[in-house]
Design a protein around this motif. Structure first.
Motif, PDB file in Angstrom:
ATOM      1  N   TYR A  85      85.873  68.578   8.873  1.00  0.00           N
ATOM      2  CA  TYR A  85      86.060  68.195   7.593  1.00  0.00           C
ATOM      3  C   TYR A  85      86.812  69.201   6.737  1.00  0.00           C
ATOM      4  O   TYR A  85      87.511  68.976   5.827  1.00  0.00           O
ATOM      5  CB  TYR A  85      84.766  67.819   6.832  1.00  0.00           C
ATOM      6  N   GLN A  86      86.456  70.597   6.848  1.00  0.00           N
ATOM      7  CA  GLN A  86      87.248  71.639   5.944  1.00  0.00           C
ATOM      8  C   GLN A  86      88.327  71.627   6.328  1.00  0.00           C
ATOM      9  O   GLN A  86      89.386  71.909   5.155  1.00  0.00           O
ATOM     10  CB  GLN A  86      86.278  72.704   6.169  1.00  0.00           C
ATOM     11  N   GLN A  87      89.006  71.569   7.407  1.00  0.00           N
ATOM     12  CA  GLN A  87      90.444  71.536   7.776  1.00  0.00           C
ATOM     13  C   GLN A  87      91.032  70.407   7.006  1.00  0.00           C
ATOM     14  O   GLN A  87      92.022  70.561   6.874  1.00  0.00           O
ATOM     15  CB  GLN A  87      90.327  71.601   9.297  1.00  0.00           C
ATOM     16  N   LYS A  88      90.286  69.200   7.159  1.00  0.00           N
ATOM     17  CA  LYS A  88      91.182  68.033   6.441  1.00  0.00           C
ATOM     18  C   LYS A  88      91.046  67.794   5.176  1.00  0.00           C
ATOM     19  O   LYS A  88      91.991  67.313   4.447  1.00  0.00           O
ATOM     20  CB  LYS A  88      90.399  66.645   7.067  1.00  0.00           C
ATOM     21  N   LEU A  89      90.397  68.983   4.528  1.00  0.00           N
ATOM     22  CA  LEU A  89      90.149  68.539   3.040  1.00  0.00           C
ATOM     23  C   LEU A  89      90.325  69.784   2.428  1.00  0.00           C
ATOM     24  O   LEU A  89      89.532  70.098   1.214  1.00  0.00           O
ATOM     25  CB  LEU A  89      88.683  67.809   2.557  1.00  0.00           C
TER      26      LEU A  89
END
Length: 726
Positions: free
Chosen positions: A47-51
């Motif tokens: 999620y951190q990579q996507k957001l």
């Protein structure tokens, strides 16, 4: 006695363990907006990579509130604070806003999603892939943000998103039966959350969190006071207080409505009459409405309970429901306000079956109400019973808007001590086929305007909210508030889907918890029907309080408040004959429905005693006699609570200890009350059947006289009564 003492001691020890435990406790205040931190590092990194980046220009108060919600959710769940950027757009960017707020990015939104719908999709913006949350309006963006956060809360993938959603119903409203003295009629979770004494000067954080919770499921209206209204609510002093609440709710797309007393022109205005055709009365209401809108420019309108259970109304002056509703509608129309006129009317002076009275009064008025009047109809023809057939008015007034009214507060479902997930009840009604426009004419299609697009649409839920820390008294009662919002947005959703989302958002994503507890929830309403009102029995609860069993009640002051009026048990059999040989209430339904329910061979067991007076020896589909089948349902219902307890016991360690202990103790109360319902009803009906309880079942703990003599002091939700006998 020793066994009970040990059980209570164990419960106390469990509470002490919760108090001293180092495990994080949870008091339930945050509802389904817990935003629990993700513990799976792979999910966190994903999620951190996507957001990583965020483009979210907040150009209004509503967009700022949505932005704050997003930041809270991302930080709490992922310890993530996306970098704000108006330049970087790539696969790590979240772009949020309306075409107007994102005008530099040339975003377009299809008209098909309407003013409250939203899009969440992986798409190209400036020829670069990103995640886009957009809508035509600011509140649509807020709904999109809440639903994006739900994806994260329920651990769903944010790859290749393509979500387009919009509400199927326009007016999605909670009805609070809250009084100005902060008591709540049929409220089981403490006092009213509206602290009138401190308003307008003090804004409780709870008001903001209430609005957040409602917006998260798409609820866009709140009737803040009891349908048994006090005229004082329309006084300038209270309009200032309501204005303060409206200023909070507006940020979250929620309009305020008030219940009004029809005699307000007399009680508040000093007139000699409230006759809706009197010019002075019309002027008083027009002036009062103008005054309200001077305080609250986006005021929603009025909810009215008239000529029912002693409330004043147009019939008091020889006028009709049409006269009364249209008079108020005319006053509200210049401001785009609406009138929600309740169809819950019955009169003990009318000798006919109570279940027929609303249909008989309102059906002749089809097409005669103003366009901004919507008739609010309970899901069933009696009064929020554990099980009722759908109300015959649904589909019977094709030229009149009909608003579904469900009851979230568990007036007839064990108050706030019984775990009863009401979504299956909602679906049972919504998916019933009225046949009014042929096969497939479900109640859902009727109330969403599927057969007349010109009609306004609405769904109301009688709120189960109070000042208890967890809002609803029982941790699982929160699910009924949540489910109502989801159904008001889309009446065709699945109870299982809603339960799954709620459990994951509220407790944990551990499938070892979600799967078995979801089964408990989906079965819980049927369990309760079985130990309270099986096979179509109804309205056999304690008089006035509606607490506990009272099938023997025959002295309530009027026939249609007595349990004996409804079950009609005698030496021959039991049940209310509503066929053509009885009250003929079935004639109010379409021939296909009437024929199905009138024929004993096709009438479902669930509605058998609602529509038929049946011999005790009648052979049921199971092969049992009616008597043995009735006993079986009562005993299996109580046994199901024991099984529910066993399942919950296995959840220890999977959820926070505080709520685990709370639910554990409440299930103990539910079991004791289920056993009382079972034993009291079986013993009472046995006095008519004269048939034995099969030896496979344990004998009741007490004689019938014991249950009939029980007294209950200060039962919640009924006002000032100090005790009632069941």
């Amino acid at each position: 006695m020793k066994r009970k003492l040990l059980k209570n001691t164990s419960a106390l020890a469990l509470l002490l363990l919760v108090t001293i435990s180092n495990v994080r406790a949870d008091n339930g205040y945050k509802l389904w907006l817990e935003y629990s931190k993700l513990t799976n590092q792979k999910e966190v990194v994903f999620y951190q990579q996507k957001l990583r980046y965020l483009i979210f220009p907040a150009t209004s108060a509503t967009l700022k509130a949505a932005q704050a919600e997003l930041q809270t959710g991302l930080n709490d769940m992922l310890s993530l604070k996306p970098e704000k950027s108006v330049e970087i757009i790539n696969s790590q960017t979240l772009v949020i806003g309306t075409p107007q707020s994102l005008k530099s990015l040339a975003i377009t939104v299809p008209d098909s999603i309407g003013d409250e719908g939203y899009l969440i999709k992986t798409t190209l913006v400036n020829k670069r892939s990103c995640i886009l949350i957009t809508a035509k309006t600011d509140i649509g963006v807020m709904y999109g943000v809440f639903n994006f956060l739900k994806l994260l809360q329920t651990r769903q993938s944010v790859n290749d998103l393509n979500i387009s959603d919009h509400p199927r119903i326009t007016y999605r409203i909670l009805d609070h039966w809250d009084n100005l003295n902060r008591s709540v009629e049929r409220g089981y979770a403490g006092s009213s959350i509206w602290n009138w004494h401190k308003l307008p000067g003090f804004i409780d954080q709870r008001y903001i969190d209430y609005a957040r919770a409602n917006a998260s499921v798409g609820i866009n209206g709140s009737v803040i006071n009891n349908v048994n209204a006090d005229a004082l609510i329309l006084s300038p002093a209270y309009l200032l207080k309501i204005q303060a609440l409206a200023n909070v709710f507006r940020l979250y797309g929620i309009k305020i409505y008030v219940s009004v007393k029809f005699s307000s022109p007399v009680e508040l205005g000093g007139l000699k009459t409230a006759d809706p055709l009197d010019p002075a009365v019309k002027k008083w209401w027009a002036d009062k409405v103008n005054e309200i809108y001077s305080y609250i420019p986006d005021f929603g309108g009025f909810l009215v309970k008239a000529n029912s259970e002693g409330q004043p109304g147009p019939q008091t002056y020889g006028r009709s429901h049409v006269d009364g509703a249209n008079m108020l509608a005319d006053a509200l129309a210049p401001h785009q306000g609406i009138v929600m006129w309740r169809a819950f009317v019955y009169d003990n002076k009318v000798p006919d079956d109570r279940s027929k009275q609303a249909f008989n009064e309102f059906k002749p008025f089809d097409g005669k109400f103003r366009n901004n009047v919507i008739i609010q109809v309970k899901n069933g023809p009696i009064d929020f019973q554990p099980r009722e057939p759908f109300h015959p008015l649904f589909g019977a007034m094709p030229n009149t808007p009909l608003m579904m009214e469900f009851q979230l507060t568990q007036e007839y479902l064990g108050f706030s001590t019984h775990l009863v997930y009401e979504a299956p009840l909602f679906t049972e009604c919504l998916q019933s086929d009225t046949y009014t426009q042929g096969k497939g004419s479900t109640v859902s299609r009727v109330i969403t305007g599927g057969f007349n697009k010109k009609l306004i649409t609405g769904m109301a839920g009688v709120a189960n909210i109070g000042t208890d820390v967890n809002w609803c008294g029982h941790p699982f009662a929160q699910a009924n508030w949540y489910a109502f919002g989801r159904f008001a947005w889309n009446p065709d959703l699945s109870p299982a889907t809603i339960a799954d989302d709620w459990l994951r958002m509220t407790f944990t994503n551990d499938n070892g918890f979600v799967s078995p507890v979801k089964k408990i929830m989906l079965q819980s309403r049927e369990n309760t029907v079985n130990y309270m009102t099986p096979l179509g029995l109804h309205h056999i609860m304690g008089v006035s309080t509606h607490y506990g069993p009272g099938p023997w009640v025959d002295n309530a002051g009027r026939p249609d408040w007595n349990a004996t009026y409804y079950h009609k048990a005698d030496s021959a059999g039991i049940g209310f004959d509503r066929t053509s040989s009885g009250s003929d209430a079935l004639a109010q339904y379409m021939p296909q429905v009437k024929g199905h329910w009138e024929n004993l061979a096709t009438c479902p067991d669930e509605y058998l005693l609602w529509f038929h007076h049946v011999k005790w020896t009648y052979k049921m589909r199971s092969g049992n006699s009616l008597w043995n089948e009735l006993v079986h349902h009562y005993y299996s219902g109580a046994e199901s609570v024991k099984q529910m307890q066993l399942t919950w016991d296995k959840m220890s360690g999977k959820v926070d200890p505080e709520r685990f202990a709370e639910v554990n103790q409440l299930m103990g109360i539910q079991l004791s009350e289920a056993l009382r319902w079972r034993d009291a009803c079986v013993l009472y009906f046995q006095t008519f059947s004269k048939m034995p309880i099969e030896s496979i079942y344990p004998k009741p703990d007490h004689p019938l006289s014991y249950y009939k003599d029980m007294k209950f002091y200060y039962v919640p939700g009924i006002g000032g009564n100090n005790y009632m006998t069941n």
